[in-house]
Design a protein around this motif. Structure first.
Motif, PDB file in Angstrom:
ATOM      1  N   THR A  82       0.868  -1.167   0.000  1.00  0.00           N
ATOM      2  CA  THR A  82       0.000   0.000   0.000  1.00  0.00           C
ATOM      3  C   THR A  82       0.909   1.222   0.000  1.00  0.00           C
ATOM      4  OG1 THR A  82      -1.666  -1.186   1.275  1.00  0.00           O
ATOM      5  CG2 THR A  82      -1.831   1.208   1.240  1.00  0.00           C
ATOM      6  N   LEU A  83       0.718   2.064  -0.997  1.00  0.00           N
ATOM      7  CA  LEU A  83       1.561   3.246  -1.135  1.00  0.00           C
ATOM      8  C   LEU A  83       0.771   4.497  -0.778  1.00  0.00           C
ATOM      9  CD1 LEU A  83       3.198   2.514  -4.621  1.00  0.00           C
ATOM     10  CD2 LEU A  83       4.008   1.816  -2.356  1.00  0.00           C
ATOM     11  N   VAL A 117      -2.527   3.910  -3.301  1.00  0.00           N
ATOM     12  CA  VAL A 117      -2.344   2.940  -4.373  1.00  0.00           C
ATOM     13  C   VAL A 117      -1.991   1.595  -3.750  1.00  0.00           C
ATOM     14  CG1 VAL A 117      -1.000   2.350  -6.436  1.00  0.00           C
ATOM     15  CG2 VAL A 117      -1.516   4.742  -5.954  1.00  0.00           C
ATOM     16  N   LEU A 118      -2.619   0.542  -4.246  1.00  0.00           N
ATOM     17  CA  LEU A 118      -2.293  -0.822  -3.824  1.00  0.00           C
ATOM     18  C   LEU A 118      -1.654  -1.514  -5.016  1.00  0.00           C
ATOM     19  CD1 LEU A 118      -2.562  -3.135  -1.700  1.00  0.00           C
ATOM     20  CD2 LEU A 118      -4.695  -3.747  -2.859  1.00  0.00           C
ATOM     21  N   VAL A 132      12.949  -4.980  -5.102  1.00  0.00           N
ATOM     22  CA  VAL A 132      11.786  -4.447  -5.812  1.00  0.00           C
ATOM     23  C   VAL A 132      11.122  -3.348  -4.981  1.00  0.00           C
ATOM     24  CG1 VAL A 132       9.514  -5.001  -6.764  1.00  0.00           C
ATOM     25  CG2 VAL A 132      11.422  -6.598  -7.086  1.00  0.00           C
ATOM     26  N   ILE A 133      10.949  -3.584  -3.691  1.00  0.00           N
ATOM     27  CA  ILE A 133      10.349  -2.573  -2.818  1.00  0.00           C
ATOM     28  C   ILE A 133      11.196  -1.300  -2.820  1.00  0.00           C
ATOM     29  CG2 ILE A 133       9.769  -2.010  -0.415  1.00  0.00           C
ATOM     30  CD1 ILE A 133       9.099  -5.058  -0.096  1.00  0.00           C
ATOM     31  N   ASP A 134      12.512  -1.458  -2.774  1.00  0.00           N
ATOM     32  CA  ASP A 134      13.399  -0.292  -2.821  1.00  0.00           C
ATOM     33  C   ASP A 134      13.182   0.495  -4.113  1.00  0.00           C
ATOM     34  OD1 ASP A 134      14.433  -0.989  -0.358  1.00  0.00           O
ATOM     35  OD2 ASP A 134      16.279  -1.881  -1.180  1.00  0.00           O
ATOM     36  N   ARG A 144       5.279   6.861   1.560  1.00  0.00           N
ATOM     37  CA  ARG A 144       5.301   5.749   2.516  1.00  0.00           C
ATOM     38  C   ARG A 144       4.804   4.489   1.819  1.00  0.00           C
ATOM     39  NH1 ARG A 144       5.464   4.542   7.811  1.00  0.00           N
ATOM     40  NH2 ARG A 144       3.939   3.113   8.666  1.00  0.00           N
ATOM     41  N   ALA A 145       5.352   3.351   2.242  1.00  0.00           N
ATOM     42  CA  ALA A 145       4.900   2.061   1.718  1.00  0.00           C
ATOM     43  C   ALA A 145       4.741   1.085   2.876  1.00  0.00           C
ATOM     44  CB  ALA A 145       5.901   1.510   0.706  1.00  0.00           C
TER      45      ALA A 145
END
Length: 173
Positions: A82-83, A117-118, A132-134, A144-145
């Motif tokens: 979740t962004l 955003v999801l 990938v998250i980075d 934020r994520a």
């Protein structure tokens, strides 16, 4: 003679019983083809093709592409992020453009709630998932994520039960 008013267009289903039968057959047997579907359903090949063309034109049938499993391609780790994005700087477009450039981002949805955003992402292992998250958060618009890793898929993406419901509703009893 009195006639009943037509229901609002939003309550009309965009498919009829034959459309549902065609869709179910293609969903259950993706390789059947137009000729095979026409034989199985007992309708002309041209009818099946015309229905498919209409379903595609109306956006009901989005693709005839194969369903590919990311895990079988070497990406067995799935996560949902979740962004939260910076507001007032071009909306979602810059973030979506950034996400679209990352191959491991499989989906992105604008959402309600605490996030904006999801996304669904995949990785080769946990370390690769971190990479990938980075990449995902390496954007000035992402503030934020929050990430959760999927341990097992219990119910995969599906539409067959939905089309079966529409067929039951469209079929006179």
């Amino acid at each position: 003679m009195t006639t009943q008013p037509s229901p609002p267009s939003s309550s009309r289903t965009p498919v009829d019983a034959l459309d549902c039968r065609i869709l179910l057959l293609l969903l259950r047997e993706p390789g059947i083809g137009v000729l095979g579907a026409s034989r199985r359903l007992g309708v002309a090949r041209g009818t099946v093709q015309a229905r498919l063309d209409r379903l595609q034109a109306r956006g009901v049938l989005r693709s005839m592409a194969p369903d590919v499993d990311p895990a079988a391609l070497g990406y067995p780790v799935t996560a949902f992020c979740t962004l939260e994005i910076r507001q007032g700087r071009g909306g979602h477009a810059p973030v979506v453009e950034h996400l679209a450039a990352i191959p491991e981002v499989l989906e992105a949805h604008t959402i309600t709630g605490s996030g904006d955003v999801l996304i669904r992402i995949v990785g080769r292992d946990n370390a690769d998932l971190q990479r990938v998250i980075d990449q995902v958060v390496d954007d000035t618009h992402v503030t934020r994520a929050s990430t959760v890793i999927s341990l097992a898929t219990r119910l995969d993406h599906r539409v067959v039960p939905l089309v079966e419901l529409l067929l039951a509703e469209a079929t006179p009893t």
